[in-house]
Design an enzyme around this catalytic site. Sequence first.
Site, short mmCIF file in Angstrom:
data_model
loop_
_atom_site.label_atom_id
_atom_site.label_comp_id
_atom_site.label_asym_id
_atom_site.label_seq_id
_atom_site.Cartn_x
_atom_site.Cartn_y
_atom_site.Cartn_z
CE1 TYR A 81 4.06 -3.83 12.59
CE2 TYR A 81 2.79 -2.34 13.96
CZ TYR A 81 3.51 -2.58 12.82
OH TYR A 81 3.67 -1.58 11.89
CD GLU A 108 -3.26 -12.13 24.25
OE1 GLU A 108 -2.24 -12.19 23.53
OE2 GLU A 108 -3.49 -12.94 25.16
CB SER A 159 4.42 1.21 13.92
OG SER A 159 3.10 1.14 14.40
CG ASN A 194 -4.16 3.87 12.96
OD1 ASN A 194 -3.57 4.25 13.97
ND2 ASN A 194 -4.69 2.67 12.84
CG PHE A 225 -1.72 1.15 1.53
CD1 PHE A 225 -2.32 1.89 0.52
CD2 PHE A 225 -1.91 1.55 2.85
CE1 PHE A 225 -3.09 3.01 0.82
CE2 PHE A 225 -2.68 2.65 3.16
CZ PHE A 225 -3.27 3.39 2.14
CB ILE A 226 3.12 2.73 2.53
CG1 ILE A 226 1.97 2.84 3.53
CG2 ILE A 226 4.03 3.95 2.65
CD1 ILE A 226 2.39 2.77 4.99
CG ASP A 247 10.23 -14.33 2.46
OD1 ASP A 247 10.52 -13.54 3.37
OD2 ASP A 247 9.44 -15.29 2.62
#
Length: 307
Positions: free
Chosen positions: A138, A267, A115, A166, A12-13, A50
Amino acid sequence: MSNILITGGAGFIGTALAKKLKSLNHTVTLIDLEEKFSSIHDGFERFNLDIRYYKNFDQLNNLNFDYIYHLAAQTSSAISQEEPELDVNTNVKGTLNICNFARQCKAKKIIFSSSMATYGDKNGKIKEEDSQNPLSNYGVSKVAGEFYIKMFKQFGIENTIFRLFNVYGPGQDMSNLRQGMASIFMAQSIMSNEIKVTGSFDRYRDFIYIDDVADALLYGLDDDTNSKIYNVGSEKATTVKELIDMIIKVNDTAETDFKVINIGAHEGDQFGSIADVEKLKTLGWNPKTDINEGISYMYKYAKEVLK
């Protein structure tokens, strides 16, 4: 102009950034998983790669890059709790592999997409200097990635770290209902009359439009941003309820036809976060797209891809 590598370049980004960099006449190479690429990436040199396995970088052996944008990641907090090893292998080991490759190809800088998940829950606007107390695997993996990238400065590789809040907008993956709050609710609103919510309707996020994020990332090419960390957000809180109301409002389906159901929390989910972006604004950046406008653009895109 520079030779630039984007990891996660078909995401996406990554896709939005690649288009902007190409429009500025940079030479852009993309690496990502084979299934991520589509015809929209035909104008770029690209490699199916990968990042979890360093031997995969052998196919780039004869290439040199000035800058590496490291965007490739497992990005779902929910999945990181269920499959922590996947998260570690992609986000931690994968980032170390990128750092080692940067050293091998003599890149002068890594520009890293971190993030807001690294901060955990905090009241008020979050500054870059605030402590990092991640609530999910994460978030922890992104903190580890930041440390690896900063550590490689001793080998002559500069860095700029952008902590993204976000991100939403056209181009977001509408088929992945495990990642991206706005895209999950948007996809549900189009595919059925039920929107399923995990956790409190009072939870809030700082939503930032994809074009504004890509514009922010461009500043990573400037030497003035070397060894610096920047939040990328709108400085505005939007609750889950407000977001759902916006999505229903732009939808072709009548508001009375929707059911909004709470299916329980998972969680590692933060209650809320808002960015302080004064540091980024000193570079000349400002968010341009209001969330009401952005959700409208996103709905038009989502209708087309979910037909």
